[in-house]
Design a protein around this motif. Structure first.
Motif, PDB file in Angstrom:
ATOM      1  N   UNK A  74      -2.803 -88.824  61.665  1.00  0.00           N
ATOM      2  CA  UNK A  74      -2.178 -89.746  62.621  1.00  0.00           C
ATOM      3  C   UNK A  74      -3.141 -90.873  62.986  1.00  0.00           C
ATOM      4  N   UNK A  75      -4.352 -90.506  63.376  1.00  0.00           N
ATOM      5  CA  UNK A  75      -5.328 -91.515  63.786  1.00  0.00           C
ATOM      6  C   UNK A  75      -5.710 -92.421  62.615  1.00  0.00           C
ATOM      7  N   UNK A  76      -5.838 -91.837  61.436  1.00  0.00           N
ATOM      8  CA  UNK A  76      -6.193 -92.628  60.257  1.00  0.00           C
ATOM      9  C   UNK A  76      -5.111 -93.658  59.945  1.00  0.00           C
ATOM     10  N   UNK A  77      -3.854 -93.240  59.977  1.00  0.00           N
ATOM     11  CA  UNK A  77      -2.756 -94.149  59.643  1.00  0.00           C
ATOM     12  C   UNK A  77      -2.582 -95.233  60.704  1.00  0.00           C
ATOM     13  N   UNK A  78      -2.797 -94.889  61.966  1.00  0.00           N
ATOM     14  CA  UNK A  78      -2.700 -95.899  63.024  1.00  0.00           C
ATOM     15  C   UNK A  78      -3.780 -96.969  62.853  1.00  0.00           C
ATOM     16  N   UNK A  79      -4.977 -96.539  62.483  1.00  0.00           N
ATOM     17  CA  UNK A  79      -6.049 -97.519  62.231  1.00  0.00           C
ATOM     18  C   UNK A  79      -5.737 -98.353  60.989  1.00  0.00           C
ATOM     19  N   UNK A  80      -5.267 -97.679  59.952  1.00  0.00           N
ATOM     20  CA  UNK A  80      -4.982 -98.367  58.693  1.00  0.00           C
ATOM     21  C   UNK A  80      -3.898 -99.425  58.876  1.00  0.00           C
ATOM     22  N   UNK A  81      -2.893 -99.112  59.690  1.00  0.00           N
ATOM     23  CA  UNK A  81      -1.760-100.023  59.861  1.00  0.00           C
ATOM     24  C   UNK A  81      -2.136-101.305  60.590  1.00  0.00           C
ATOM     25  N   UNK A  82      -3.323-101.348  61.173  1.00  0.00           N
ATOM     26  CA  UNK A  82      -3.772-102.577  61.835  1.00  0.00           C
ATOM     27  C   UNK A  82      -4.348-103.575  60.829  1.00  0.00           C
ATOM     28  N   UNK A  83      -4.480-103.146  59.576  1.00  0.00           N
ATOM     29  CA  UNK A  83      -5.014-104.024  58.538  1.00  0.00           C
ATOM     30  C   UNK A  83      -3.883-104.749  57.807  1.00  0.00           C
ATOM     31  N   UNK A  84      -4.246-105.729  57.016  1.00  0.00           N
ATOM     32  CA  UNK A  84      -3.271-106.497  56.245  1.00  0.00           C
ATOM     33  C   UNK A  84      -2.938-105.769  54.937  1.00  0.00           C
ATOM     34  N   UNK A  85      -1.989-106.326  54.207  1.00  0.00           N
ATOM     35  CA  UNK A  85      -1.625-105.860  52.861  1.00  0.00           C
ATOM     36  C   UNK A  85      -0.890-104.529  52.848  1.00  0.00           C
ATOM     37  N   UNK A  86      -0.344-104.116  53.990  1.00  0.00           N
ATOM     38  CA  UNK A  86       0.418-102.876  54.032  1.00  0.00           C
ATOM     39  C   UNK A  86       1.892-103.123  54.294  1.00  0.00           C
ATOM     40  N   UNK A  87       2.704-102.112  53.992  1.00  0.00           N
ATOM     41  CA  UNK A  87       4.149-102.189  54.194  1.00  0.00           C
ATOM     42  C   UNK A  87       4.592-100.993  55.035  1.00  0.00           C
ATOM     43  N   UNK A  88       5.443-101.250  56.028  1.00  0.00           N
ATOM     44  CA  UNK A  88       5.993-100.199  56.882  1.00  0.00           C
ATOM     45  C   UNK A  88       7.502-100.112  56.674  1.00  0.00           C
ATOM     46  N   UNK A  89       8.011 -98.889  56.582  1.00  0.00           N
ATOM     47  CA  UNK A  89       9.457 -98.665  56.512  1.00  0.00           C
ATOM     48  C   UNK A  89       9.810 -97.520  57.453  1.00  0.00           C
ATOM     49  N   UNK A  90      10.914 -97.676  58.174  1.00  0.00           N
ATOM     50  CA  UNK A  90      11.311 -96.699  59.190  1.00  0.00           C
ATOM     51  C   UNK A  90      12.687 -96.154  58.839  1.00  0.00           C
ATOM     52  N   UNK A  91      12.793 -94.814  58.838  1.00  0.00           N
ATOM     53  CA  UNK A  91      14.041 -94.155  58.475  1.00  0.00           C
ATOM     54  C   UNK A  91      14.429 -93.152  59.559  1.00  0.00           C
TER      55      UNK A  91
END
Length: 373
Positions: A74-91
């Motif tokens: 959880x903590x790793x992904x929250x930190x990672x998502x603050x960076x560029x070049x990523x894609x988020x999808x919500x289902x």
């Protein structure tokens, strides 16, 4: 694990322009249940969310060789998502579907890339049934395209989902037999995953169904149509079959669970109790059939119990206490650093027993609560 994609809420949001923390806060206000998939060039991850709370997560390297779970993920992904070049999808998924995924997230691979060219699928299922297997089977086409996942509890298929070419994943235990027949007919590859067998009794509790529900004022009976369920909700003051003993028991159990939830979440974080309690309900549903979250007979949320079938008070208490025992076991494994957690939880139960000793003795359910200590 092959994860289902539910109803699309948002898709392909760029992390360059999306604040994941703010997005999660919005989902919490909406009581959202489902998944957030996070994709970066070298990392993939998923957050499992039940009723607005992150209950578990998985992060893997691009080749799947590195895998982290739980709070660390959880903590790793929250930190990672603050960076560029990523894609988020919500289902969007149902809460019980999210818990099903979380409950199986830590399964270990037992067999990989088995083929129906060499192994009969029905014989494999028979073998897993004999071993009372807990886990799931990933099913893929012969060119390794995912078809779906079949979940097993005590060796019995309990739920499944398939992945259509278009649209959200399709859940439904009613389609399990058709799914199995199609795999046998057309052939497939499959991976078998398992978790520790808890050795639970395989004899489910038979829940007696009442056909007449009395109004609380006893003026006239309300006849229940076949297949209809009327929930017990103490806040609505509904009384199942005029059973005052059950009503008192439910009130005590609500206090018992809400206090346990308060203690656990205060020492850890909000949602930690409910996440592990729901896992425990699934595990104990073999022994106490009414606890099966997929049957819709029992639900605990926000300090309130809803019960849609009449259950003997003693069976209800015994099932809840056993589920809490499993919950504590999960918490101790997930949070080994929280040495005070079991002590404070047991102290809270001792206070509960002392405060309600008279009522518990009159209802003849005190020994079941005391057995936790």
């Amino acid at each position: 694990m092959i994860f289902p994609k539910g109803e699309v809420v948002h898709k392909n949001l760029s992390t360059s322009f999306t604040d994941l923390s703010a997005l999660i806060s919005t989902l919490r206000l909406e009581n959202f249940s489902g998944t957030i998939e996070i994709d970066f060039p070298d990392t993939r991850g998923i957050l499992l969310i039940d009723s607005g709370q992150i209950v578990d997560a998985e992060a893997t390297g691009d080749n799947g060789s590195e895998r982290i779970l739980g709070e660390e993920a959880i903590q790793y992904l929250l930190r990672l998502a603050s960076q560029k070049d990523g894609i988020l999808s919500i289902y969007r998924l149902l809460p019980e579907q999210v818990i099903l995924l979380a409950n199986n997230l830590r399964c270990e691979p037992l067999f990989k890339a088995l083929s129906t060219n060499f192994i009969h699928f029905d014989q494999l299922l028979t073998k897993l049934k004999e071993g009372k297997h807990n886990g799931f089977i990933e099913v893929m086409t012969k060119d390794h395209q995912p078809i779906g996942v079949l979940f097993l509890e005590g060796g019995e298929p309990v739920e499944m989902f398939t992945l259509p070419k278009n649209g959200p994943a399709v859940f439904g235990r009613m389609s399990i037999q058709i799914f199995i027949e199609n795999v046998k007919k057309h052939g497939a590859l499959f991976n078998v995953y398992g978790r520790e067998n808890k050795g639970l009794s395989q004899e489910p509790v038979v829940v007696e169904k009442k056909e007449v529900l009395l109004h609380q004022d006893h003026e006239s009976p309300q006849v229940k149509e076949e297949g209809e369920s009327v929930p017990i909700n103490l806040q609505e003051e509904k009384n199942l079959s005029g059973n005052e003993t059950l009503k008192e028991t439910l009130s005590l159990l609500e206090e018992f669970l809400s206090e346990s939830e308060r203690i656990v979440d205060t020492l850890t974080r909000k949602g930690m109790f409910l996440k592990n309690f729901k896992k425990a309900l699934i595990e104990k549903s073999e022994q106490f059939g009414f606890l099966d979250p997929f049957a819709g007979e029992f639900d605990y949320r926000d300090g309130t119990i809803q019960l849609r079938e009449e259950v003997e008070s003693k069976d209800l208490v015994k099932g809840i206490v056993e589920a809490l025992r499993v919950t504590l076991s999960h918490l101790e494994k997930e949070l080994p650093q929280e040495k005070m957690l079991p002590l404070k939880l047991k102290a809270g139960i001792e206070t509960f027993l002392a405060h309600h000793k008279g009522v518990l003795t009159r209802l003849k359910i005190e020994p079941f609560f005391a057995s936790f200590l």
